[in-house]
Design a protein around this motif. Sequence first.
Motif, PDB file in Angstrom:
ATOM      1  N   ASP A 144      48.596 -25.847 -41.354  1.00 60.99           N
ATOM      2  CA  ASP A 144      49.954 -25.602 -40.898  1.00 60.99           C
ATOM      3  C   ASP A 144      50.380 -26.890 -40.192  1.00 60.99           C
ATOM      4  O   ASP A 144      49.823 -27.230 -39.151  1.00 60.99           O
TER       5      ASP A 144
ATOM      6  N   ARG B 202      53.088 -29.291 -38.209  1.00 61.86           N
ATOM      7  CA  ARG B 202      54.283 -29.307 -37.381  1.00 61.86           C
ATOM      8  C   ARG B 202      54.815 -30.733 -37.349  1.00 61.86           C
ATOM      9  O   ARG B 202      54.153 -31.630 -36.836  1.00 61.86           O
TER      10      ARG B 202
ATOM     11  N   ARG C 221      61.913 -29.608 -40.024  1.00 60.68           N
ATOM     12  CA  ARG C 221      61.119 -29.021 -41.103  1.00 60.68           C
ATOM     13  C   ARG C 221      61.688 -29.439 -42.460  1.00 60.68           C
ATOM     14  O   ARG C 221      60.941 -29.868 -43.341  1.00 60.68           O
TER      15      ARG C 221
ATOM     16  N   TRP D 286      58.302 -20.807 -42.074  1.00 63.44           N
ATOM     17  CA  TRP D 286      57.634 -21.979 -42.629  1.00 63.44           C
ATOM     18  C   TRP D 286      57.986 -22.122 -44.106  1.00 63.44           C
ATOM     19  O   TRP D 286      58.524 -21.221 -44.726  1.00 63.44           O
TER      20      TRP D 286
ATOM     21  N   CYS E 197      51.392 -25.417 -45.176  1.00 61.92           N
ATOM     22  CA  CYS E 197      52.676 -24.961 -44.661  1.00 61.92           C
ATOM     23  C   CYS E 197      53.289 -26.027 -43.766  1.00 61.92           C
ATOM     24  O   CYS E 197      52.585 -26.750 -43.072  1.00 61.92           O
TER      25      CYS E 197
ATOM     26  N   GLU F 209      55.883 -26.092 -40.662  1.00 54.27           N
ATOM     27  CA  GLU F 209      56.578 -25.302 -39.660  1.00 54.27           C
ATOM     28  C   GLU F 209      57.802 -26.052 -39.162  1.00 54.27           C
ATOM     29  O   GLU F 209      58.072 -27.171 -39.594  1.00 54.27           O
TER      30      GLU F 209
END
Length: 138
Positions: free
Chosen positions: A77, A79, A85, A111, A123, A125
């Motif tokens: 994941d 960031r 994003r 996401w 993913c 986020e």
Amino acid sequence: MGETSRLTPVIHNITFDCTGDPYDVGLFWSALLGRPLDDDDKPGDPAALIHDPDGGPGLLFLRVPEGKSVKNRIHFDLRPRGRTRDEEVERALGLGARKVADHTRPDGTGWVLLADPEGNEFCVERGDAERAEQDRPE
């Protein structure tokens, strides 16, 4: 905790299986994460490695004969820092990722699920700036 923590294993590398050239997949992740491939790695090698300059686990890409057949059981994941994003998703797509699904909610949470050139899912986020904006009181 002192003695026990010295006797437990640490994660040295996170390994990705590749049916293509591990160097190419390593280049994708190198560009996405802004970390260089190991100086010894070159196209056609059976493995490629990205070290974490902060001492965390490396990312190791290994050539294997069999392709991916099911959903990843573990994934990253990410960031974004200094980007939204959407900006990070567009950057990843430009590097060779493909969009699998968009799980962005109307309130901006959620996401976007992407896959690297080998099909390994990850993913993206909300970015730090978006999170700060969402958390700011009205």
